[in-house]
Write an enzyme that holds these catalytic residues in place. Structure first.
Site, PDB file in Angstrom:
ATOM      1  CE  LYS A  11      49.336 -20.924 129.640  1.00 25.15           C
ATOM      2  NZ  LYS A  11      48.611 -20.560 128.375  1.00 25.15           N
ATOM      3  CG  ASP A 138      49.546 -17.999 131.737  1.00 30.22           C
ATOM      4  OD1 ASP A 138      48.366 -17.787 132.061  1.00 30.22           O
ATOM      5  OD2 ASP A 138      49.960 -17.863 130.568  1.00 30.22           O
TER       6      ASP A 138
END
Length: 290
Positions: A11, A138
């Protein structure tokens, strides 16, 4: 069924704005997130007992398997799904650890996708996102693994965005940065003054780069205070030929540089490897559909 496999992509926080702190201590944020071609690979072999073994370039720095977010995700989902079937997980670890690119979160998200497939659950089953958020802030965005805007503590996601493919070079100085230390430094220093909301996001590469220049990462100065080498990485990236933007991702220490072409990113990787062989570097493309 012999085994199932999922890819856990890194990410990248193209932007990161801290919007406040909640009573429970978690920080609210607004972030434009993309995903890279650099990834871990997670497999699940059905078995009566759930376990995890780890291999790959970063296996030796990942810590005890029992503390891994993969098994935490399994336990979170098992508490919500009676009789959840697990098995033997095998992680091939290629994403830097504690690097600000969601490596552990991506692994946990991949585990939830594997468990959903193994147990015949739809990916839109609300219990999966509940377990994702319980595992880590996340993990929800990594579960989707598509470019989007994440807000709240990470649980509120915009619909996936059609962003252009962005050739990039990811660099990590092999220095782990604890998120709690970065936020502690932020609390001491205070938030940056120029903190514009995202608004409308361009979908053409050149316009997007111009847009990103006006939206930074609120944690950069605090991360550099904790690990000054991050500043060295950013300076080195900014000096590479063809760079259109250099920035830190998440709470560090992985930084990224964007380029107009994949060949420029690959050439930059080779050049940096000669000058800084002690750093991890990998050319990739953001927003490429796997």
């Amino acid at each position: 069924m012999s085994h199932l496999t999922e890819t856990a992509r890194a990410k990248i926080n193209l932007t990161l704005r801290i919007t406040g702190r909640r009573a429970d201590g978690y920080h609210e944020l607004e972030s434009l997130v993309a995903f890279a071609g650099i990834a871990d690979t997670l497999t699940l072999e059905p078995a009566g007992h759930t376990s995890l073994d780890i291999a790959g370039p970063f296996a030796d720095v990942i810590g005890a398997a029992g503390d891994n977010l993969i098994l935490k995700a399994f336990r979170a989902l098992a508490a919500l799904v009676p009789g959840l079937k697990g098995g033997r997980f095998h992680l091939d670890k290629h994403i830097p650890v504690a690097g600000g690119v969601g490596g552990g979160s991506a692994d946990a998200a991949a585990a939830l996708r594997l468990l959903a497939r193994h147990n015949g659950m739809s990916f839109d089953d609300a219990r999966l996102m509940t377990a994702a958020l319980q595992t880590g802030a996340d993990v929800p965005v990594c579960f989707v693994s598509r470019a989007c805007v994440m807000t709240g503590v990470g649980e509120r996601l915009s619909p996936p965005l059609r962003l252009p493919q962005l050739p990039a070079l990811l660099v990590n100085p092999r220095v782990g940065v604890a998120t709690r230390d970065v936020f502690a430094a932020l609390a001491r220093a205070g938030l940056p003054k120029d903190r514009r909301t995202l608004g409308d996001i361009p979908h053409e590469a050149g316009a997007l780069i111009d847009y990103l220049r006006g939206h930074g990462n609120d944690l950069t100065a605090s991360a550099i205070a904790c690990a000054p080498v991050i500043g060295e990485v950013l300076d080195a990236l900014a000096a590479l030929p063809g760079v259109t933007l250099a920035r830190m991702s998440g709470s560090g220490g992985t930084c990224f540089a964007l380029f107009a072409t994949e060949s420029e990113a690959t050439t930059a990787e080779s050049s940096l490897a000669v000058r800084r062989p002690d750093w991890w570097a990998a050319a990739t493309v953001l927003n490429r559909t796997p």
